[in-house]
Design a protein around this motif. Structure first.
Motif, PDB file in Angstrom:
ATOM      1  N   ASP A 139       0.801  -1.231   0.000  1.00 52.03           N
ATOM      2  CA  ASP A 139       0.000   0.000   0.000  1.00 52.03           C
ATOM      3  C   ASP A 139       0.831   1.277   0.000  1.00 52.03           C
ATOM      4  O   ASP A 139       0.278   2.374  -0.126  1.00 52.03           O
ATOM      5  N   LEU A 140       2.161   1.155   0.169  1.00 50.28           N
ATOM      6  CA  LEU A 140       3.000   2.347   0.269  1.00 50.28           C
ATOM      7  C   LEU A 140       3.060   3.092  -1.066  1.00 50.28           C
ATOM      8  O   LEU A 140       3.190   2.487  -2.128  1.00 50.28           O
ATOM      9  N   GLY A 141       2.982   4.420  -0.975  1.00 49.20           N
ATOM     10  CA  GLY A 141       3.040   5.246  -2.176  1.00 49.20           C
ATOM     11  C   GLY A 141       1.709   5.368  -2.887  1.00 49.20           C
ATOM     12  O   GLY A 141       1.616   5.980  -3.956  1.00 49.20           O
ATOM     13  N   LYS A 142       0.643   4.794  -2.318  1.00 53.69           N
ATOM     14  CA  LYS A 142      -0.685   4.844  -2.948  1.00 53.69           C
ATOM     15  C   LYS A 142      -1.613   5.753  -2.143  1.00 53.69           C
ATOM     16  O   LYS A 142      -1.298   6.172  -1.032  1.00 53.69           O
ATOM     17  N   SER A 143      -2.770   6.025  -2.703  1.00 51.10           N
ATOM     18  CA  SER A 143      -3.732   6.923  -2.069  1.00 51.10           C
ATOM     19  C   SER A 143      -4.177   6.378  -0.721  1.00 51.10           C
ATOM     20  O   SER A 143      -4.455   5.183  -0.577  1.00 51.10           O
ATOM     21  N   SER A 144      -4.245   7.259   0.279  1.00 50.86           N
ATOM     22  CA  SER A 144      -4.716   6.837   1.601  1.00 50.86           C
ATOM     23  C   SER A 144      -6.241   6.811   1.660  1.00 50.86           C
ATOM     24  O   SER A 144      -6.829   6.267   2.596  1.00 50.86           O
ATOM     25  N   GLU A 145      -6.903   7.407   0.665  1.00 49.62           N
ATOM     26  CA  GLU A 145      -8.366   7.468   0.647  1.00 49.62           C
ATOM     27  C   GLU A 145      -8.978   6.228  -0.003  1.00 49.62           C
ATOM     28  O   GLU A 145     -10.119   5.872   0.282  1.00 49.62           O
ATOM     29  N   ARG A 146      -8.237   5.614  -0.898  1.00 49.64           N
ATOM     30  CA  ARG A 146      -8.754   4.428  -1.584  1.00 49.64           C
ATOM     31  C   ARG A 146      -7.832   3.240  -1.330  1.00 49.64           C
ATOM     32  O   ARG A 146      -6.618   3.372  -1.381  1.00 49.64           O
ATOM     33  N   HIS A 147      -8.436   2.106  -1.057  1.00 50.61           N
ATOM     34  CA  HIS A 147      -7.658   0.883  -0.909  1.00 50.61           C
ATOM     35  C   HIS A 147      -7.989  -0.025  -2.091  1.00 50.61           C
ATOM     36  O   HIS A 147      -9.052  -0.642  -2.138  1.00 50.61           O
ATOM     37  N   HIS A 148      -7.072  -0.064  -3.051  1.00 49.80           N
ATOM     38  CA  HIS A 148      -7.307  -0.843  -4.265  1.00 49.80           C
ATOM     39  C   HIS A 148      -7.142  -2.332  -4.008  1.00 49.80           C
ATOM     40  O   HIS A 148      -6.166  -2.776  -3.396  1.00 49.80           O
ATOM     41  N   THR A 149      -8.113  -3.101  -4.476  1.00 49.11           N
ATOM     42  CA  THR A 149      -8.044  -4.564  -4.439  1.00 49.11           C
ATOM     43  C   THR A 149      -8.653  -5.091  -5.731  1.00 49.11           C
ATOM     44  O   THR A 149      -9.274  -4.332  -6.496  1.00 49.11           O
ATOM     45  N   LEU A 150      -8.521  -6.373  -5.971  1.00 51.65           N
ATOM     46  CA  LEU A 150      -9.169  -6.964  -7.145  1.00 51.65           C
ATOM     47  C   LEU A 150     -10.683  -6.763  -7.075  1.00 51.65           C
ATOM     48  O   LEU A 150     -11.333  -6.500  -8.091  1.00 51.65           O
ATOM     49  N   ALA A 151     -11.241  -6.886  -5.873  1.00 53.51           N
ATOM     50  CA  ALA A 151     -12.690  -6.748  -5.710  1.00 53.51           C
ATOM     51  C   ALA A 151     -13.153  -5.338  -6.057  1.00 53.51           C
ATOM     52  O   ALA A 151     -14.140  -5.152  -6.786  1.00 53.51           O
ATOM     53  N   SER A 152     -12.440  -4.304  -5.540  1.00 51.97           N
ATOM     54  CA  SER A 152     -12.859  -2.919  -5.795  1.00 51.97           C
ATOM     55  C   SER A 152     -12.588  -2.511  -7.240  1.00 51.97           C
ATOM     56  O   SER A 152     -13.388  -1.804  -7.856  1.00 51.97           O
ATOM     57  N   ASN A 153     -11.469  -2.972  -7.784  1.00 49.66           N
ATOM     58  CA  ASN A 153     -11.152  -2.626  -9.171  1.00 49.66           C
ATOM     59  C   ASN A 153     -12.181  -3.208 -10.143  1.00 49.66           C
ATOM     60  O   ASN A 153     -12.482  -2.611 -11.190  1.00 49.66           O
ATOM     61  N   ALA A 154     -12.722  -4.385  -9.816  1.00 51.87           N
ATOM     62  CA  ALA A 154     -13.641  -5.076 -10.732  1.00 51.87           C
ATOM     63  C   ALA A 154     -14.973  -4.354 -10.881  1.00 51.87           C
ATOM     64  O   ALA A 154     -15.658  -4.510 -11.899  1.00 51.87           O
ATOM     65  N   VAL A 155     -15.371  -3.554  -9.879  1.00 48.53           N
ATOM     66  CA  VAL A 155     -16.685  -2.898  -9.940  1.00 48.53           C
ATOM     67  C   VAL A 155     -16.581  -1.394 -10.184  1.00 48.53           C
ATOM     68  O   VAL A 155     -17.601  -0.705 -10.228  1.00 48.53           O
ATOM     69  N   ASN A 156     -15.355  -0.888 -10.332  1.00 46.17           N
ATOM     70  CA  ASN A 156     -15.193   0.546 -10.516  1.00 46.17           C
ATOM     71  C   ASN A 156     -14.078   0.811 -11.519  1.00 46.17           C
ATOM     72  O   ASN A 156     -12.899   0.647 -11.215  1.00 46.17           O
ATOM     73  N   ALA A 157     -14.450   1.225 -12.723  1.00 49.17           N
ATOM     74  CA  ALA A 157     -13.483   1.412 -13.809  1.00 49.17           C
ATOM     75  C   ALA A 157     -12.433   2.464 -13.472  1.00 49.17           C
ATOM     76  O   ALA A 157     -11.247   2.310 -13.812  1.00 49.17           O
ATOM     77  N   SER A 158     -12.833   3.555 -12.786  1.00 48.01           N
ATOM     78  CA  SER A 158     -11.866   4.609 -12.472  1.00 48.01           C
ATOM     79  C   SER A 158     -10.844   4.115 -11.438  1.00 48.01           C
ATOM     80  O   SER A 158      -9.663   4.463 -11.502  1.00 48.01           O
ATOM     81  N   TRP A 159     -11.301   3.295 -10.496  1.00 53.67           N
ATOM     82  CA  TRP A 159     -10.380   2.717  -9.519  1.00 53.67           C
ATOM     83  C   TRP A 159      -9.386   1.789 -10.217  1.00 53.67           C
ATOM     84  O   TRP A 159      -8.200   1.765  -9.896  1.00 53.67           O
ATOM     85  N   LYS A 160      -9.911   1.037 -11.158  1.00 53.99           N
ATOM     86  CA  LYS A 160      -9.056   0.096 -11.883  1.00 53.99           C
ATOM     87  C   LYS A 160      -7.982   0.839 -12.670  1.00 53.99           C
ATOM     88  O   LYS A 160      -6.811   0.426 -12.697  1.00 53.99           O
ATOM     89  N   GLU A 161      -8.361   1.943 -13.282  1.00 51.86           N
ATOM     90  CA  GLU A 161      -7.405   2.736 -14.053  1.00 51.86           C
ATOM     91  C   GLU A 161      -6.351   3.352 -13.129  1.00 51.86           C
ATOM     92  O   GLU A 161      -5.160   3.403 -13.463  1.00 51.86           O
TER      93      GLU A 161
END
Length: 653
Positions: free
Chosen positions: A285-307
């Motif tokens: 998680d280092l160097g990534k946004s503290s507001e969003r926690h990217h996972t396979l589950a979240s990326n799969a339902v949100n195109a902007s998160w995936k990008e």
């Protein structure tokens, strides 16, 4: 006195009159106490004798195994001069400054004159005496006062009960001389006098010299892995501090590292890969946004998160460019968002082309996020059942089906409960043939044991070096020279000299004899894995009988809720320390044969501490079956009753 003790032991049904007679004859030769003679001859288990004596003297006992693993401060040892300790066969264990209470272990805890003399010499107000065997206390004096690391090895080597139970496994132990020094390993002496060889040194010659070199190189790698473990521990602390500012992710990376490692071990990942897996978990998680926690589950339902995940997936690697992370770690971090069906980012890699470690991390990461983070893919915290249902539905799409299944086993608490039941003991299997390895693993599991399997000898060597193995199964498929070298290394170390080692293979008679002489406990055909698994169970039971060490079991209430944890400990009538930690607060319950006898938490002790610990909703725990209570017990609560009371309280809440 000896006769009275013998009669009481007979009345208690612990020994026969014939056994006492044999011990008395032995006593005439050795001059040892009757109880010690019974144990030395294998006529009475040490634990049974100590339990009896502890009841007789209204105290508690300390086994040889616990004495061997005790941590005694130098200041405590200095309270009793060594000559006094030797002449009275006592050993100081701990000192309570506030109560001026000195805890000792003594062969004769009922001897008031000795206790009064110790109190006078040490200037303490009270001396509390545990009971222990004379031979064990003498070994402890040699270890702690004189710094002799082989004291307890010598004790075991001189115990006929141990020798009869596992002669071939003891073949590699160091023999103790009268002065306490060590001779060469028996296995090495046997190799040099092998009657079937044209030249004794030629027999050991090229193969064993090469294997010794390989083992030294391997040990160099092991020392490196120990340094890596320090690095991993440092990462755990630093990342944990960073996560304190993220309320829904406190301790997330630590949980990810631990649970991913459990899954990895279950799938046979090598020790080196497990280290890389843990490092990647702490850095992911280092160097990534503290507001969003990217996972396979979240990326799969949100195109902007995936990008956004596609852009950020290499952020941890870039952040640590100057550190030169192992290539494997960088690969795991880069593939964290790759989906099993190829729909992930950044490369669209699919199936087994995705590194196994990355498949494990992504599955566990999604599960933890779904059950902890209200801002996850579903916009709410899911129950464990709902999150596992998500993994099952997306197995083969987002997640590796096998990994998803094992994560389900881990989260059900099944594996953790299994480890607690077995006191953390585990069987390691090293077999290069996948079919045999799988069959053997399943056969050992059916015996009710905890087992991990590896495709190379690295896992076996790592288990030996880190003392994480209680029975070792190795395949002759790795080659006779490699197995002989492994046996020589194992039998040349005090920690693994008595370790049961089963060799799987069908060697010729000469090779079989060499394996047994080198220290193999048995050689078994891999054709019948069920029969081999029965041998493994027998070896582990023998090891427990002869005080083989237990292991610390770590977990959390997420994997095994408190109520289930207490029920598991109660059903097995467990002893030891249950250490609980919730953020900066920590405490413990000490158990003795299924009863809570001591509690401490946040400056409290006794009943109030126990009740406070039972109120904690979330915690990480460590269960140490071998922990010794050095304080005076102040509770006597049946663990089963405590569990029932807690269950009733929660049902009515």
């Amino acid at each position: 006195m000896a006769k009275r003790l013998g009669e009481r032991l007979i009345e208690a049904g612990l020994v026969t009159a014939e056994a006492v007679d044999k011990a008395l004859d032995h006593q005439k030769i050795t001059g040892h106490k009757l109880g010690d003679c019974l144990v030395e001859l294998g006529l009475l288990p040490e634990a049974a004798l100590l339990r009896f004596l502890a009841t007789e003297f209204q105290t508690r006992f300390v086994s040889a195994d616990k004495l061997a693993k005790a941590k005694i401060a130098t200041a405590v040892l200095d309270r009793i001069p060594v000559r006094m300790a030797e002449s009275n066969n006592v050993l100081p264990l701990a000192y309570d400054v506030e109560r001026k209470l000195l805890s000792i272990v003594a062969a004769e805890p009922q001897n008031k004159s000795v206790l009064e003399e110790i109190a006078l010499v040490t200037g303490v107000s009270e001396v509390y005496a545990f009971v222990g065997l004379r031979s064990a206390i003498a070994a402890a004096i040699r270890k702690y006062y004189y710094g002799d690391p082989t004291a307890f090895t010598a004790l075991e080597a001189g115990n006929p009960q141990v020798q009869r139970a596992d002669v071939s496994a003891m073949a590699g132990a160091y023999e103790a001389t009268g002065s306490g020094s060590r001779s060469a390993p028996i296995s090495q002496l046997r190799f040099e006098t092998d009657p079937g060889s044209r030249s004794p040194r030629a027999a050991a010659g090229s193969q064993l010299l090469r294997m010794t070199t390989q083992m030294r190189e391997a040990m160099g790698a092991t020392r490196s892995s120990i340094a890596e473990s320090d690095f991993v521990e440092t990462l755990s602390v630093l990342v944990g501090l960073l996560e304190q500012e993220r309320p829904h992710h406190r301790g997330h990376s630590t949980q990810l590292a631990r649970q991913a490692s459990i899954v990895g071990r279950r799938m046979g990942i090598s020790p080196k890969e497990l280290t890389a897996l843990a490092i990647a978990a702490y850095l992911h998680d280092l160097g990534k946004s503290s507001e969003r926690h990217h996972t396979l589950a979240s990326n799969a339902v949100n195109a902007s998160w995936k990008e956004e995940a596609k852009r950020l997936c290499r952020a941890p690697s870039r952040l640590f460019e100057t550190v030169h992370l192992p290539p494997t770690v960088n690969t795991l971090l880069a593939q964290l968002y790759e989906a099993y069906d190829g729909s992930g980012v950044p490369q669209g890699t699919q199936g087994e082309s995705i590194a196994l470690g990355a498949r494990i991390l992504s599955t566990v990461d999604s599960f933890l996020d779904l059950t902890k983070n209200p801002a996850n893919a579903f916009g709410k915290v899911l129950t464990k059942t709902q999150a596992l249902d998500h993994l099952r539905k997306n197995a083969g799409i987002l997640y590796d089906p096998i990994v998803a299944d094992i994560v389900g086993q881990v989260q059900s608490g099944e594996l953790l409960r299994h480890r607690i039941v077995q006191d953390g003991r585990q069987v390691l299997i090293a077999e290069s043939d996948e079919a045999i390895r799988t069959d053997m693993l399943e056969s050992v599991l059916r015996q009710g044991l905890v087992v991990y399997a590896f495709s190379t000898l690295d896992g076996a060597l790592d288990g030996l070096a880190n003392r994480e193995c209680d029975v070792l199964v190795v395949s002759l498929r790795f080659g006779l020279p490699d197995i002989l070298g492994l046996l020589q290394y194992a039998r040349g170390s005090a920690e693994s000299a008595g370790l049961p080692i089963l060799v799987l293979g069908e060697p010729d008679n000469t090779s079989r004899e060499r394996l047994l002489m080198a220290g193999a406990t048995a050689v078994q055909s891999p054709a019948d894995t069920d029969e081999a698994a029965k041998l493994v169970r027998q070896f582990q039971e023998d090891r427990i009988l002869h005080n083989g060490p237990a292991r610390v079991v770590r977990g959390s209430y997420d994997e095994l809720p408190l109520l289930e944890l207490l029920k598991t400990l109660a059903s097995g009538r467990k002893s030891g320390r249950l250490h609980l930690r919730h953020h900066s607060l920590e405490g413990y319950l000490h158990l003795e044969r299924g009863r809570i006898v001591y509690a401490s938490y946040a400056g409290q002790s006794g009943e109030s501490a126990m009740q406070a610990l039972l109120q904690i909703k979330q915690a990480e725990f460590q269960y140490d079956p071998d922990s010794l209570l050095l304080d005076i017990p102040h509770l006597d609560k049946e663990l089963e009753g405590v569990a029932k009371e807690l269950s009733t309280r929660r049902a009515s809440a």
